[in-house]
Design a protein around this motif. Sequence first.
Motif, PDB file in Angstrom:
ATOM      1  N   GLU A   1       3.959 -10.387  -4.095  1.00 50.95           N
ATOM      2  CA  GLU A   1       2.555 -10.681  -3.868  1.00 50.95           C
ATOM      3  C   GLU A   1       1.729 -10.150  -5.036  1.00 50.95           C
ATOM      4  O   GLU A   1       2.222  -9.396  -5.873  1.00 50.95           O
ATOM      5  CB  GLU A   1       2.102 -10.049  -2.551  1.00 50.95           C
ATOM      6  N   LEU A   2       0.461 -10.550  -5.046  1.00 57.82           N
ATOM      7  CA  LEU A   2      -0.429 -10.086  -6.106  1.00 57.82           C
ATOM      8  C   LEU A   2      -0.507  -8.566  -6.115  1.00 57.82           C
ATOM      9  O   LEU A   2      -0.518  -7.942  -7.179  1.00 57.82           O
ATOM     10  CB  LEU A   2      -1.822 -10.696  -5.923  1.00 57.82           C
ATOM     11  N   ALA A   3      -0.546  -7.971  -4.931  1.00 59.51           N
ATOM     12  CA  ALA A   3      -0.629  -6.509  -4.846  1.00 59.51           C
ATOM     13  C   ALA A   3       0.593  -5.854  -5.481  1.00 59.51           C
ATOM     14  O   ALA A   3       0.489  -4.814  -6.137  1.00 59.51           O
ATOM     15  CB  ALA A   3      -0.762  -6.071  -3.390  1.00 59.51           C
ATOM     16  N   ASP A   4       1.774  -6.460  -5.297  1.00 57.83           N
ATOM     17  CA  ASP A   4       2.992  -5.912  -5.898  1.00 57.83           C
ATOM     18  C   ASP A   4       2.900  -5.918  -7.416  1.00 57.83           C
ATOM     19  O   ASP A   4       3.266  -4.951  -8.093  1.00 57.83           O
ATOM     20  CB  ASP A   4       4.215  -6.734  -5.463  1.00 57.83           C
ATOM     21  N   LEU A   5       2.414  -7.027  -7.961  1.00 54.70           N
ATOM     22  CA  LEU A   5       2.291  -7.145  -9.417  1.00 54.70           C
ATOM     23  C   LEU A   5       1.253  -6.163  -9.957  1.00 54.70           C
ATOM     24  O   LEU A   5       1.423  -5.593 -11.036  1.00 54.70           O
ATOM     25  CB  LEU A   5       1.919  -8.582  -9.792  1.00 54.70           C
TER      26      LEU A   5
ATOM     27  N   ALA B   1      -8.307   0.530 -16.383  1.00 54.17           N
ATOM     28  CA  ALA B   1      -7.527  -0.607 -15.884  1.00 54.17           C
ATOM     29  C   ALA B   1      -6.643  -0.213 -14.712  1.00 54.17           C
ATOM     30  O   ALA B   1      -6.576  -0.919 -13.697  1.00 54.17           O
ATOM     31  CB  ALA B   1      -6.700  -1.208 -17.015  1.00 54.17           C
ATOM     32  N   ALA B   2      -5.948   0.923 -14.837  1.00 56.40           N
ATOM     33  CA  ALA B   2      -5.016   1.335 -13.776  1.00 56.40           C
ATOM     34  C   ALA B   2      -5.743   1.653 -12.481  1.00 56.40           C
ATOM     35  O   ALA B   2      -5.230   1.364 -11.383  1.00 56.40           O
ATOM     36  CB  ALA B   2      -4.196   2.533 -14.231  1.00 56.40           C
TER      37      ALA B   2
ATOM     38  N   TRP C   1       0.658   4.041 -16.129  1.00 54.39           N
ATOM     39  CA  TRP C   1       0.802   5.475 -15.873  1.00 54.39           C
ATOM     40  C   TRP C   1       2.016   6.052 -16.589  1.00 54.39           C
ATOM     41  O   TRP C   1       1.982   7.181 -17.073  1.00 54.39           O
ATOM     42  CB  TRP C   1       0.904   5.731 -14.374  1.00 54.39           C
ATOM     43  N   ALA C   2       3.097   5.275 -16.648  1.00 50.51           N
ATOM     44  CA  ALA C   2       4.290   5.746 -17.353  1.00 50.51           C
ATOM     45  C   ALA C   2       3.982   6.003 -18.828  1.00 50.51           C
ATOM     46  O   ALA C   2       4.416   7.007 -19.408  1.00 50.51           O
ATOM     47  CB  ALA C   2       5.414   4.715 -17.212  1.00 50.51           C
ATOM     48  N   LEU C   3       3.222   5.113 -19.429  1.00 52.57           N
ATOM     49  CA  LEU C   3       2.822   5.310 -20.822  1.00 52.57           C
ATOM     50  C   LEU C   3       1.902   6.521 -20.955  1.00 52.57           C
ATOM     51  O   LEU C   3       1.938   7.232 -21.968  1.00 52.57           O
ATOM     52  CB  LEU C   3       2.115   4.058 -21.347  1.00 52.57           C
ATOM     53  N   ASN C   4       1.091   6.769 -19.935  1.00 53.41           N
ATOM     54  CA  ASN C   4       0.127   7.868 -20.003  1.00 53.41           C
ATOM     55  C   ASN C   4       0.801   9.223 -20.095  1.00 53.41           C
ATOM     56  O   ASN C   4       0.309  10.129 -20.778  1.00 53.41           O
ATOM     57  CB  ASN C   4      -0.782   7.828 -18.770  1.00 53.41           C
ATOM     58  N   PHE C   5       1.939   9.412 -19.407  1.00 55.24           N
ATOM     59  CA  PHE C   5       2.648  10.689 -19.489  1.00 55.24           C
ATOM     60  C   PHE C   5       3.041  10.996 -20.940  1.00 55.24           C
ATOM     61  O   PHE C   5       2.851  12.104 -21.432  1.00 55.24           O
ATOM     62  CB  PHE C   5       3.897  10.663 -18.608  1.00 55.24           C
TER      63      PHE C   5
ATOM     64  N   LEU D   1       2.864  -2.788 -10.014  1.00 54.46           N
ATOM     65  CA  LEU D   1       3.817  -2.713 -11.115  1.00 54.46           C
ATOM     66  C   LEU D   1       3.097  -2.461 -12.435  1.00 54.46           C
ATOM     67  O   LEU D   1       3.531  -1.634 -13.249  1.00 54.46           O
ATOM     68  CB  LEU D   1       4.629  -4.005 -11.198  1.00 54.46           C
ATOM     69  N   ALA D   2       1.979  -3.151 -12.648  1.00 55.35           N
ATOM     70  CA  ALA D   2       1.187  -2.937 -13.864  1.00 55.35           C
ATOM     71  C   ALA D   2       0.626  -1.522 -13.900  1.00 55.35           C
ATOM     72  O   ALA D   2       0.595  -0.874 -14.952  1.00 55.35           O
ATOM     73  CB  ALA D   2       0.057  -3.965 -13.935  1.00 55.35           C
TER      74      ALA D   2
END
Length: 256
Positions: free
Chosen positions: A24-28, A247-248, A37-41, A31-32
């Motif tokens: 669903e849109l919420a899943d995507l 964005a996140a 957040w992964a890049l933020n660490f 995921l984004a």
Amino acid sequence: MSAVVGSGMGKSLLGRVEEMRRPELADLMLLATVTLWALNFTVTKYVISHGFQPIAYSCLRFGAATIVFGFLTWFRERSFAIGRRDLALLTSAALIGIFLNQLCFSYAIKLTTATTVALLFGTLPVLTGLFAWALGIERFGSRFWAAAVLAFGGAGLVAIGSGGSLSGQLWGDLLGFLASATWAWYTVAVSPLLDRYSTMRISTLAFAIGTVPLLAVGSHQLTSQDFGFGASIWLLLAFAVVGPLVAANLLWFGAI
């Protein structure tokens, strides 16, 4: 005969595929969010390792994000108004989910590895669910509780791997877990407000409220900070504002 059987098998298989849950849109959106957040660490670890003091970095980052959110909110809604009782709720949520969260997060990144903090943030969905369950917002079955046990077991293994004493890295692990917990609480606390106000308006006010005490606590670091960084550090700071914060947040709360 074989054609009929093959056709039947094909229809059966097609039916199974159609029964599978499509993203669903919420899943995507989630995921984004996780990707940003992964890049933020990694980005936060890099800038702090190259001379940015932890709270000074958080002050600039959240101050800039408040301005960006404020501009977007005013451009779209022409108002920042919320009810008095809602403002009281938002203030308490922001003090925990923005101010306290950033103190924990920035020093967790400083004291331990970015990978460890990211792994500890794997408890975020479970903690969010636990807070929602404690407040009577949601009810869960056995699969959730099994996942909770696994998540906390994983967090415990991360802490054990840091050493048996309260070393700097173990303190970083503890702060990383608290950062996850405070953001989970913030997520649950502000979710009722999103029925009445936009994500942008709530984020603008929450970021502003949380940044004020952050500036007060970080004033010494800001005044003593050497800002003679190269272009790469400033570009990473800009990304950390626009990506993992602005964005996140829109994606995260939009999905919720």
